[in-house]
Design an enzyme around this catalytic site. Structure first.
Site, PDB file in Angstrom:
ATOM      1  N   THR A 147       0.821  -1.211   0.000  1.00 51.10           N
ATOM      2  CA  THR A 147       0.000   0.000   0.000  1.00 51.10           C
ATOM      3  C   THR A 147       0.860   1.269   0.000  1.00 51.10           C
ATOM      4  O   THR A 147       1.900   1.327   0.657  1.00 51.10           O
ATOM      5  CB  THR A 147      -0.896  -0.007   1.254  1.00 51.10           C
ATOM      6  OG1 THR A 147      -1.633  -1.228   1.257  1.00 51.10           O
ATOM      7  CG2 THR A 147      -1.841   1.172   1.274  1.00 51.10           C
ATOM      8  N   GLY A 186       2.565  -3.145   8.355  1.00 52.07           N
ATOM      9  CA  GLY A 186       2.859  -3.455   9.754  1.00 52.07           C
ATOM     10  C   GLY A 186       4.340  -3.777   9.886  1.00 52.07           C
ATOM     11  O   GLY A 186       4.937  -4.399   9.008  1.00 52.07           O
ATOM     12  N   GLU A 429      -6.155  -5.817   3.891  1.00 49.77           N
ATOM     13  CA  GLU A 429      -6.223  -7.009   3.025  1.00 49.77           C
ATOM     14  C   GLU A 429      -7.415  -6.955   2.070  1.00 49.77           C
ATOM     15  O   GLU A 429      -8.067  -7.963   1.810  1.00 49.77           O
ATOM     16  CB  GLU A 429      -6.292  -8.263   3.896  1.00 49.77           C
ATOM     17  CG  GLU A 429      -5.525  -9.412   3.313  1.00 49.77           C
ATOM     18  CD  GLU A 429      -4.116  -9.026   2.927  1.00 49.77           C
ATOM     19  OE1 GLU A 429      -3.306  -8.697   3.791  1.00 49.77           O
ATOM     20  OE2 GLU A 429      -3.835  -9.018   1.726  1.00 49.77           O
TER      21      GLU A 429
END
Ligand SMILES: CCCCCCCCCCCCCCCC(=O)SCCNC(=O)CCNC(=O)[C@H](O)C(C)(C)COP(=O)(O)OP(=O)(O)OC[C@H]1O[C@@H](n2cnc3c(N)ncnc32)[C@H](O)[C@@H]1OP(=O)(O)O
Ligand SMILES: Cc1cc2nc3c(=O)[nH]c(=O)nc-3n(C[C@H](O)[C@H](O)[C@H](O)COP(=O)(O)OP(=O)(O)OC[C@H]3O[C@@H](n4cnc5c(N)ncnc54)[C@H](O)[C@@H]3O)c2cc1C
Length: 662
Positions: A147, A186, A429
């Protein structure tokens, strides 16, 4: 004040005394068999015996930095404890135990999920041999960096470029604009020294679309960021603040040719492109993670349900009959209506997650031998189930919080944390609306294929233009599921008609699609829920031959509740297409109320059978002994504000205000 913890409070003792089924048997079913229950409990025992894995102080009282370090400490301790005892990180993931311990996002979760899965699923044999042992032994730590600030959903719109330089046999990674900055991954901010990076592949000036690259970000000795790379953390989020979600920019950063993942597509030394067998194979890690998220969502929902249902059996409030003692709040029909349909959803999601996993395993095996035909079916099922599971887990968890009244709002109930963690699942996701639109695309395509006489894959075979008429009586489980199927068929037919009408009146197919997209999302949601009902009915009927009658009865009741609730939710559609009439709906509503009262009697035993220990529930409201008030009181004593009677804030602000001449 010292706590004398009773074995279990009288309310819960009474509830448990009414259990009519074998709890252990139900636990085994939920785990996937007695052996898996036994394995999970061995892992739990080992973890419980490792005090370093637990918090001394609630993370709520830690600074942003300490929260991260504390979680990193626990995550690394978890990995070494597992390894020392002969388990793998995968064991902690598949049993849920790891996620329950590392409660608020953690800095190794992306490594052990998407980073390792990409290495396993996207590497050629040489790459696998080189990277897998390093990653499995934590010699390199990675994340999944796809992303960007400007694009998350639209993967084809990513801006990061990987341009091949055949003179040096390297790719040059570059972030040409601010919006090309990788944003969100993350563990990217401070933990990872590697990342799998999605970037647009450029060969000889031509763009070949998004491809995946292994990129080292930090020095393996000093952990300093490498030249040509800017990396950092993105700051506080709604939840999961123990993780270091990060940003990343490349400034003409060079990596070797061999760092492009080359299982499915390849670039030769002289810069030639070799196409993959299917253009979306590079999206494989996302599909796999969506499959895992269905399990994950059902697990988180189950934690919230255990907390709220036990609390509802312990909490007494108001008068049902004037002058009578205050009843347990679980006796109120409205409370049962809040909680029990979500309990049924948990079971439905658990059985569907299992069915999806089988489709995933079958499709992956097929891909190994070059068979791509199951890929669209897997993509549609995993997208739809990920979306429904996370939507329902988020909604269910919030209802559980509300069902606990004010105390559900306390951090120590753990409901806020479960909520904020699973709420991210709606977005990450694949944002759920977007995933539903992918499902809708599949439904419309299938519906049209059927009109042209083609045979449809199994999950959509009920959409065929002339389905066989249902022989099951309407009020049977099968009959109601068939009615739901008829409703979806009607919705999809209606969507197709509207699309065609818009195209016939001069709209482009894309404009027509957008103009029908609210309805299309509803079709996808309804289709996925129909699939879930089917899986639930099938699972319960298959188990019928092997389980005791008590367990079978509980499962049958939960399945029935799920179906009745779904029919009521879809009443408008079912009436419009004539699948049910008003009379049938009235009797379904009455039956649902009756079933709530029946299931209420065993509700505590059912959540006991989910078998999540107190140390993993981490809730003052949901502990096994029901000693709610003492726990809430004791947790409050730990607030740093209670360390002194008069706080610094009093001297600094309150006293001057009181003394001021206002
Ligand atoms: C101890 C601790 C434990 C931790 C244990 C972890 C547990 C659980 C925690 C998880 C933690 C996660 C943390 C979040 C990590 C992120 O969020 S990573 C980033 C995820 N990002 C996304 O999901 C992006 C979503 N977007 C997409 O996937 C794609 O852009 C879209 C929306 C599918 C569209 O793709 P597109 O290339 O534009 O394709 P499109 O033109 O729409 O369609 C073309 C064709 O391809 C097909 N297609 C599209 N995608 C696929 C596909 N994947 N497969 C097959 N066909 C496909 C379409 O169906 C369509 O087919 P036809 O109709 O033409 O036949
Ligand atoms: C906690 C968290 C962890 C994450 N971890 C990672 C990670 O590890 N790695 C990583 O790469 N990414 C990660 N992400 C990013 C995540 O994958 C994206 O946020 C997600 O894919 C959604 O993309 P977006 O943010 O661009 O939303 P957008 O796509 O901008 O969505 C905004 C709105 O636009 C709508 N929309 C967008 N496209 C369409 C369309 N075609 N049709 C109709 N409506 C549309 C959506 O429905 C939504 O309502 C994480 C995100 C979060 C919140």
């Amino acid at each position: 004040m010292s706590v004398v913890v009773p074995e279990c409070c009288d309310d819960l003792k009474r509830e448990r005394g009414r259990c009519l089924f074998n709890k252990e048997e139900l636990t085994n079913i939920l785990d996937g068999g007695p052996k898996l229950t036994e394995k999970r409990r061995r892992i739990e025992k080992m973890l419980i015996n490792t005090p370093e894995l637990f918090d001394d102080v609630s993370p709520d009282y830690l600074s942003h930095e300490d929260r991260y370090s504390n979680e990193l400490r626990k995550a690394t301790q978890l990995m070494t404890t597992l390894e020392k005892n002969g388990f793998t990180y995968n064991d902690a993931v598949t049993t849920g135990t790891g996620l329950w311990l590392l409660m608020d996002g953690n800095p190794l979760s992306l490594h052990i999920s998407m980073f390792l899965d990409t290495i396993k699923g996207q590497s050629n044999p040489q790459q696998l041999q080189e990277w897998l042992p390093l990653a499995e032994k934590f010699k390199i730590i990675g994340t999944y960096a796809q992303t960007e600030l400007g694009h998350g959903t639209f993967v084809r719109g990513l801006e990061t470029t990987a341009t091949y330089d055949s003179t040096t046999k390297e790719f040059v990674l570059h972030s040409p604009t601010i919006t090309a900055t990788k944003w969100w991954p993350g563990a990217l901010g401070k933990t990872s020294n590697h990342a799998v990076v999605m970037a647009q592949l450029y060969l000889g000036g031509k763009c070949y679309g998004p491809h995946i690259f292994m990129v080292q970000l930090r020095d393996l000795e000093t952990h300093r960021t490498l030249p040509g790379i800017v990396v950092g953390e993105i700051g506080p989020r709604l939840g999961m603040n123990s993780n270091d979600n990060g940003f990343l920019q490349f400034n003409h950063h060079r990596i070797p040719l061999t760092n492009m993942f080359m299982k499915h597509s390849q670039v030769t030394e002289d810069g030639k492109y070799v196409k993959p067998l299917h253009s979306k194979l590079s999206y494989g890690t996302m599909v796999q993670t969506r499959v895992g998220i269905v399990y994950h969502a059902s697990r988180e929902l189950s934690r919230a349900l255990i907390i709220a249902i036990r609390y509802s059996a312990v909490r007494h409030q108001s008068e049902m009959v004037p002058g009578d003692p205050e009843p347990q709040i679980l006796d109120y029909q409205t409370q049962q209506y809040k909680l029990l349909p979500h309990l049924a959803s948990f079971f439905a999601l658990r059985f569907s997650a299992r069915a999806l996993l089988e489709v995933f395993i079958g499709t992956s095996a097929g891909l190994g031998s070059g068979k791509m035909n199951m890929l669209p079916e897997l993509h549609a099922l995993s997208s739809g189930l990920k979306a429904v599971a996370t939507n329902d887990a988020v909604k269910g968890t919030d209802i559980c919080r509300l069902a606990c009244g004010g105390h559900g709002y306390l951090s120590s109930s753990n409901l806020p944390r479960i909520y904020t963690a699973i709420a991210a699942g709606i977005t990450y996701e694949g944002e759920n609306t977007v995933l539903f639109l992918q499902v809708a695309r599949y439904l419309i395509k299938s519906f049209r294929a059927s009109s042209q006489g083609q045979t449809l894959p199994f999950s959509v075979s009920y959409l065929r233009v002339q389905p066989p008429s249902s022989h099951a009586p309407l009020m049977s489980d099968r009959g109601l599921v068939d009615a739901l199927g008829a409703g979806v068929r009607w919705m999809v037919g209606e969507a197709e008609r509207r699309l065609q009408q818009l195209v016939d009146s001069g709209h482009s197919p894309h404009a027509a699609w957008n103009a029908c997209s609210v309805h299309l999302v509803q079709c996808a949601d309804a289709h996925t829920r129909y699939y879930i009902c089917e899986q639930f009915v099938d699972a319960v009927s298959k188990l019928g031959e092997t389980v005791s009658s008590g367990v079978h009865e509980v499962l049958r009741q939960l399945c029935r509740l799920y179906i009745l609730h779904r029919v009521i939710q879809t009443a408008g559609i079912l009436l419009r297409c004539g699948a049910v009439d008003g009379k049938a709906l009235t009797s379904i509503e009455e039956e649902e109320c009756h079933l709530l009262a029946t299931l209420r009697i065993q509700a505590v035993s059912i959540v006991d059978a989910i078998d999540i220990k107190d140390v993993f529930l981490k809730s003052t409201l949901g502990a096994w002994d029901g000693n709610v008030y003492q726990r809430i009181y004791e947790e409050a004593q730990k607030s740093p504000l209670n360390k002194s009677d008069v706080t610094q804030g009093y001297y600094q602000y309150l006293r001057p205000l009181m003394k001021a001449n206002l």
